[in-house]
Motif scaffolding. Structure first.
Motif, short mmCIF file in Angstrom:
data_model
loop_
_atom_site.label_atom_id
_atom_site.label_comp_id
_atom_site.label_asym_id
_atom_site.label_seq_id
_atom_site.Cartn_x
_atom_site.Cartn_y
_atom_site.Cartn_z
N SER A 171 0.80 -1.23 0.00
CA SER A 171 0.00 0.00 0.00
C SER A 171 0.83 1.27 0.00
O SER A 171 0.49 2.23 -0.69
CB SER A 171 -0.90 0.07 1.24
OG SER A 171 -1.85 -0.92 1.21
N SER A 172 1.90 1.28 0.79
CA SER A 172 2.64 2.54 0.86
C SER A 172 3.31 2.87 -0.47
O SER A 172 3.47 4.04 -0.82
CB SER A 172 3.64 2.55 2.01
OG SER A 172 4.37 1.36 2.05
N VAL A 173 3.68 1.85 -1.24
CA VAL A 173 4.26 2.13 -2.55
C VAL A 173 3.16 2.56 -3.52
O VAL A 173 3.36 3.47 -4.34
CB VAL A 173 5.02 0.89 -3.08
CG1 VAL A 173 5.48 1.12 -4.52
CG2 VAL A 173 6.23 0.60 -2.20
N ILE A 174 1.99 1.94 -3.43
CA ILE A 174 0.88 2.35 -4.28
C ILE A 174 0.52 3.81 -4.01
O ILE A 174 0.28 4.60 -4.94
CB ILE A 174 -0.35 1.45 -4.05
CG1 ILE A 174 -0.04 0.03 -4.52
CG2 ILE A 174 -1.57 1.98 -4.80
CD1 ILE A 174 -1.10 -0.99 -4.13
N SER A 175 0.52 4.19 -2.74
CA SER A 175 0.23 5.60 -2.41
C SER A 175 1.27 6.52 -3.02
O SER A 175 0.93 7.58 -3.55
CB SER A 175 0.25 5.82 -0.90
OG SER A 175 -0.78 5.11 -0.30
N ALA A 176 2.53 6.12 -2.92
CA ALA A 176 3.59 6.95 -3.50
C ALA A 176 3.39 7.07 -5.01
O ALA A 176 3.58 8.14 -5.60
CB ALA A 176 4.96 6.34 -3.20
N GLN A 177 2.97 5.98 -5.62
CA GLN A 177 2.73 6.01 -7.06
C GLN A 177 1.58 6.95 -7.41
O GLN A 177 1.65 7.74 -8.35
CB GLN A 177 2.44 4.61 -7.60
CG GLN A 177 2.33 4.59 -9.11
CD GLN A 177 1.76 3.30 -9.67
OE1 GLN A 177 1.10 2.53 -8.99
NE2 GLN A 177 2.00 3.07 -10.95
N ASN A 178 0.50 6.85 -6.63
CA ASN A 178 -0.66 7.72 -6.87
C ASN A 178 -0.26 9.19 -6.79
O ASN A 178 -0.70 10.02 -7.59
CB ASN A 178 -1.77 7.45 -5.86
CG ASN A 178 -2.46 6.12 -6.12
OD1 ASN A 178 -2.38 5.58 -7.21
ND2 ASN A 178 -3.12 5.60 -5.12
N GLU A 179 0.58 9.49 -5.82
CA GLU A 179 1.06 10.86 -5.63
C GLU A 179 1.78 11.34 -6.89
O GLU A 179 1.57 12.47 -7.37
CB GLU A 179 1.99 10.85 -4.42
CG GLU A 179 2.59 12.17 -4.01
CD GLU A 179 1.59 13.28 -3.89
OE1 GLU A 179 0.54 13.07 -3.26
OE2 GLU A 179 1.86 14.37 -4.45
N LEU A 180 2.61 10.49 -7.46
CA LEU A 180 3.34 10.86 -8.68
C LEU A 180 2.39 11.01 -9.85
O LEU A 180 2.56 11.91 -10.69
CB LEU A 180 4.40 9.79 -9.00
CG LEU A 180 5.59 9.82 -8.06
CD1 LEU A 180 6.29 8.47 -8.03
CD2 LEU A 180 6.57 10.91 -8.47
N GLN A 181 1.38 10.16 -9.93
CA GLN A 181 0.40 10.26 -11.01
C GLN A 181 -0.34 11.60 -10.92
O GLN A 181 -0.55 12.27 -11.94
CB GLN A 181 -0.60 9.09 -10.95
CG GLN A 181 0.00 7.78 -11.37
CD GLN A 181 -0.84 6.56 -10.98
OE1 GLN A 181 -1.58 6.58 -10.00
NE2 GLN A 181 -0.70 5.48 -11.74
N ILE A 182 -0.69 11.99 -9.71
CA ILE A 182 -1.40 13.27 -9.53
C ILE A 182 -0.50 14.44 -9.91
O ILE A 182 -0.95 15.41 -10.52
CB ILE A 182 -1.88 13.41 -8.06
CG1 ILE A 182 -3.01 12.44 -7.78
CG2 ILE A 182 -2.33 14.84 -7.78
CD1 ILE A 182 -4.30 12.76 -8.52
N GLN A 183 0.78 14.32 -9.58
CA GLN A 183 1.72 15.39 -9.93
C GLN A 183 1.74 15.61 -11.44
O GLN A 183 1.78 16.75 -11.93
CB GLN A 183 3.13 15.05 -9.47
CG GLN A 183 3.43 15.45 -8.04
CD GLN A 183 4.87 15.13 -7.66
OE1 GLN A 183 5.80 15.37 -8.43
NE2 GLN A 183 5.05 14.57 -6.48
#
Lengths: 450, 451
Positions: A60-72
């Motif tokens: 999950s914590s990596v998925i969250s980090a990925q989502n953050e980059l996608q939003i950026q």
């Protein structure tokens, strides 16, 4: 754990205390079992997920980090494209370079998956034939158990271009590394017959089906002795699963998926290309603005798409370092547990493992009771579907055709995986499912067709 | 004259319209919510480069992503292929293709170009084409496509004809005449033209090309195959692949059709040769036809290919659906273009009916934009100092050609403004005022380097 894959245990140990440079101090606390449960709470709780090998897993914590980059990206893509994307890809490549002991970051390209890496390596072979560098009939050597997609790629890029393909038959079940080495030597001799050159050897580090750890360092050395032009190690299952050291292994090309055993989201892989080879001829097949600037740069932009999976590597390193012993601790425990579970199963079913423990990684082939009557690839697939749908067990099944003279032997093997989220119960569930099928005298012939 | 954009009230049969009460249409405030993840205060007038994706589609995408992560094997065996087929069916309907087998999903137009050109490369390698057989392209073809031609055609022994199109352009006739001339020149050397690559909407400078007419000319002139690179087309102009009549037609869905990055369709007219098209990333499905090959190229995130039905739902919340959106974008971008040209005393790069949802607007000559580097510098300056995102084009002056002038000199720079549903008047006023400020301050591009 015994030395595997051409690296000594000492080398493995020297990496245990490697900490990421990203942290000041102190290091964050180690994960507790309930932390790990939480990190993989998005997995289907009704499924005994003992197939990490096929599609990997991502916390999950990596998925969250990925989502953050996608939003950026979505927020202001032009700014991200001009100012963020390439530095972040470079950061990921630099981390990987250190993890795999490559000499220079130029040697490390990031691509979608090992399938893409294979296309890159094989395309330059095709050009070799097309441009007359190679003679019609020059050979490429690969293992009989090479991954299906890679075999197709060899057909598309080598056979079609005029190359001659030799498959190395490997015994399965396998009893020792010597068996593999022997077959490989023989295949190279065949390759060199009639004045042919062997232009490329494709060697799996960890075969997929059936899964066995191949002695790549030794095989690469044999390739050098025998004058093979280039060696490509397909280590789709490599990083996070077995020890990998580019300089030790000595191949010209080496690829591994990071989304299988290295906790990255789908999908990201690295392709290592030794600098000494003629790199100027390696190209990503999707040609974009950066064509001609080197494979690593070309791969960093292949048109508008979501590159976020390639950018989370630093975050993944943080995640891994919250396990005791980091990635080496994880590998060791995965290996020990999968062997233990494998032995538990073969004892329960009266069968055997597909290879000795020291020739497996975090996956192992476990013989299935002969009375299930697995007699074709279709049977294997139907059994797999039955296990998924009726018993909530996800595990790939391999059909091994009986050798001449064999009768009533084991013809089916399950490839069990063990990763940080697995529990003993997963394997009990599998054990009990098979026992129930046997108890009810179910055979593959009577299963519904998937 | 070909009208590529939908006229007032014209609804195509491909709109999949559901009858709606006007109270059910998406509101301005809904639209703001849908794009609330865009960076506020940035005048985002460059939808053309990287596109945009509304929140409800991102939510749908996340749902697909989580489904895979939850149980990837079950997803792979039971869900993925049907999901991709459903997307392909929607697209087939939108573009008026005959059969879903003609529709493949790939990452982007760049990938589609590699697919088409790799086959050209193989034809040279296998002796089907002779050395110096030719590929024809527009001089302003997208840089990535030019590189792909270098990689797969030039390297294999083929030669290239570039068609120089005039810019600024005044009429479709100018384009048609240049195109015909180039073909004549090409054929006059006895060369065989194996493939013509024609943009539907050029990128830089952006102009809508009369593709149907050019494809017809290609057929008349015996050009074997035609590939239309319509990266910008779907969602900005009408797309009817049968009408256009090309052998291959690609468009990105993440630019103007609200898909997340990234997804494109490649249409391949059914023919004897379409079976020899392959995805360059070869996987298990090799040999089963391009659509099936493209639907599995190894483990990766296919979620952007799966949201197409959800995007259709989004689009149908707008009055007139995609046709309504296209018309409004076109009307607005022309209006804004004229507003800017008037304020700056410059010109539009093309007549309104040769633009879709993007238009080129001349920059004041006093900015002295004299190179590619100047264009890049000005773009960065607008981003960093004025919070305006807009791509800039340097129009090199041709020897002996009369350039377009404003009151102070030759116009050598153009902005490419876009209009998508999230844009507001303020975005363009911000750009207008930024440029006016630079001119007022006596700034030239050269001065920006030292700031």
């Amino acid at each position: 754990m015994a030395a595997v894959n051409g690296t000594s245990a000492a080398d493995a140990n020297s990496q245990i205390h490697k900490k990421p440079r990203l942290y000041a101090d102190p290091s964050p606390p180690l994960f507790t079992p309930s932390d790990i449960l939480y990190e993989f709470s998005h997995h289907d709780p009704t499924v005994a997920r003992i197939n990490n090998g096929s599609f990997g897993s991502c916390p999950s914590s990596v998925i969250s980090a990925q989502n953050e980059l996608q939003i950026q990206w979505l927020r202001q893509p032009d700014d991200f494209y001009f100012n963020q994307l390439q530095p972040k890809i470079l950061q990921s490549r630099t981390i990987i370079k250190d993890l795999i002991n490559a000499d220079h970051v130029d040697e490390v390209s990031i691509v979608d998956n090992a399938t893409t890496a294979a296309a890159i390596v094989l395309q330059q072979i095709a050009w070799g034939f097309a441009e007359g560098k190679f003679n019609h009939g020059d050979a490429a050597v690969m293992l009989h158990y090479a991954y299906g997609a890679v075999k197709k790629s060899v057909e598309a890029y080598v056979t079609r271009a005029g190359g001659y393909v030799i498959e190395v038959p490997l015994p399965f079940p396998v009893n020792s590394v010597d068996e593999i080495v022997h077959e490989f030597r023989q295949a190279l001799q065949r390759g060199k017959q009639n004045g042919r050159r062997v232009r490329l050897a494709v060697i799996d580090h960890v075969t997929s089906m059936p899964t066995v750890v191949i002695p790549v360092k030794e095989l690469v050395a044999i390739c050098r002795e025998e004058g093979v032009d280039q060696v490509f190690v397909d280590a789709a299952h490599g990083i996070g699963c077995v020890d990998i050291d580019m300089k030790q292994i000595g191949a010209d090309f080496y690829t591994s998926n990071l989304h299988k055993w290295y906790f990255c989201p789908p999908s990201v892989a690295f392709l290592y290309c030794k600098r000494s080879i003629n790199n100027s001829d390696l190209h990503h097949p999707v040609v974009s603005h950066e064509y001609g600037n080197g494979l690593a740069i070309e791969s960093g932009w292949i048109g508008t798409r979501d590159y976020s999976a390639q950018l989370v590597v630093p975050k993944v390193l943080e995640f891994i370092n919250r396990f005791e012993g980091g990635i080496n601790g994880i590998k060791k425990r995965n290996h020990e547990c999968v062997v233990e579970m494998g032995q538990m199963l073969v004892e329960a079913w009266g069968t055997h493992l597909g290879c000795p423990p020291e020739m497996c990684s975090s996956m192992v082939m476990v013989g299935l009771p002969a009375c299930l009557g697995i007699s074709s690839d279709h049977d294997a697939l139907n059994l797999r579907t039955c296990l998924r749908e009726k018993f909530g067990v996800e595990v790939p099944i391999y059909y091994r055709s009986p050798k001449d003279g064999e009768d009533g032997g084991v013809t089916g093997y399950a490839r069990i995986s063990y990763h940080v989220y697995n529990k003993v119960d997963d394997y009990y569930k599998f054990r009990d499912a098979i026992n129930q099928l046997v108890h009810n005298a179910v055979t593959c012939a009577s299963l519904p067709i998937s | 004259m070909q009208h590529e954009y939908p006229r007032n009230g014209e609804l195509t049969h491909r709109s999949f319209k559901k009858p709606k009460l006007s109270s059910e249409f998406i509101t301005e405030s809904d639209i703001r919510d849908e794009f609330s993840h865009h960076q506020p205060r940035v005048a985002r007038i460059n939808n053309g480069s990287f596109g945009s994706c509304p929140d409800s589609v991102l939510t749908a995408q996340r749902h697909w992503q989580l489904q895979f992560l939850r149980q990837p094997d079950a997803f792979y065996f039971n869900t993925l292929r049907d999901g991709i087929t459903a997307s392909r069916e929607v697209i087939k309907g939108l573009i008026n293709a005959d059969h879903v087998d003609e529709v493949s999903l790939v990452d982007n137009a760049t990938t589609a170009a590699a697919i088409v050109l790799q086959r050209i490369g193989r034809s040279f390698a296998e002796g089907k084409f002779q050395k110096n057989d030719t590929v024809l392209m527009l001089h302003c073809a997208f840089q990535a496509v030019k590189k792909s031609i270098q990689a797969y055609v030039t390297r294999a022994g083929g030669s290239v004809i570039e068609v120089r199109l005039p810019f600024p352009v005044n009429s479709e006739e100018q384009i048609i005449s240049e195109f015909k001339k180039s073909i004549e020149d090409g054929k006059s050397n006895g060369r065989k033209i194996r493939l013509a690559i024609i943009d539907h909407i050029t990128s830089m400078p952006s102009v809508v090309i009369p593709v149907k007419e050019l494809v017809r000319i290609c057929r008349e002139e015996g050009i074997e195959q035609v590939f239309v690179d319509a990266a910008h087309a779907i969602g900005s102009v009408k797309v009817d692949v049968k009408e256009v009549g090309a052998d291959f037609y690609v468009s990105n869905l993440h630019k103007w059709f609200f898909c997340p990055p990234s997804v494109a369709f490649l249409y391949c007219k059914k023919s004897t040769s379409s079976s020899d098209l392959h995805h360059p990333v070869v996987s298990h499905e090799y040999g089963n036809g391009l659509p099936i090959e493209s639907a599995w190229i190894g483990t990766r995130d296919y979620s952007s290919q799966l949201v197409v039905p959800a995007v259709l739902e989004f689009v149908n919340r707008f009055e007139g659906g995609i046709d309504g959106i296209m018309k409004k974008n076109h009307d607005e971008v022309v209006k804004m273009g004229k507003m800017l040209a008037e304020s700056w005393g410059t010109n539009l790069g093309s007549p309104p009916d040769m633009s879709a949802a993007m238009i080129m607007v001349g920059l004041p000559s006093r900015l002295c934009l004299n190179s590619e580097e100047d264009a890049v510098m000005l773009r960065s300056h607008l981003r960093d100092r004025y919070e305006v995102e807009v791509p800039i084009f340097h129009q090199a002056s041709e020897d002996g050609e009369e350039g377009v002038r404003d009151k102070d000199g030759f116009i050598t720079g153009y902005v490419r403004i876009s209009h998508q549903v999230y844009n507001t008047l303020e975005d363009y006023e911000k750009l207008r005022d930024a440029i006016n400020q630079l001119v007022e301050d006596g700034k030239t591009c050269k001065m920006l380097y030292t700031e």
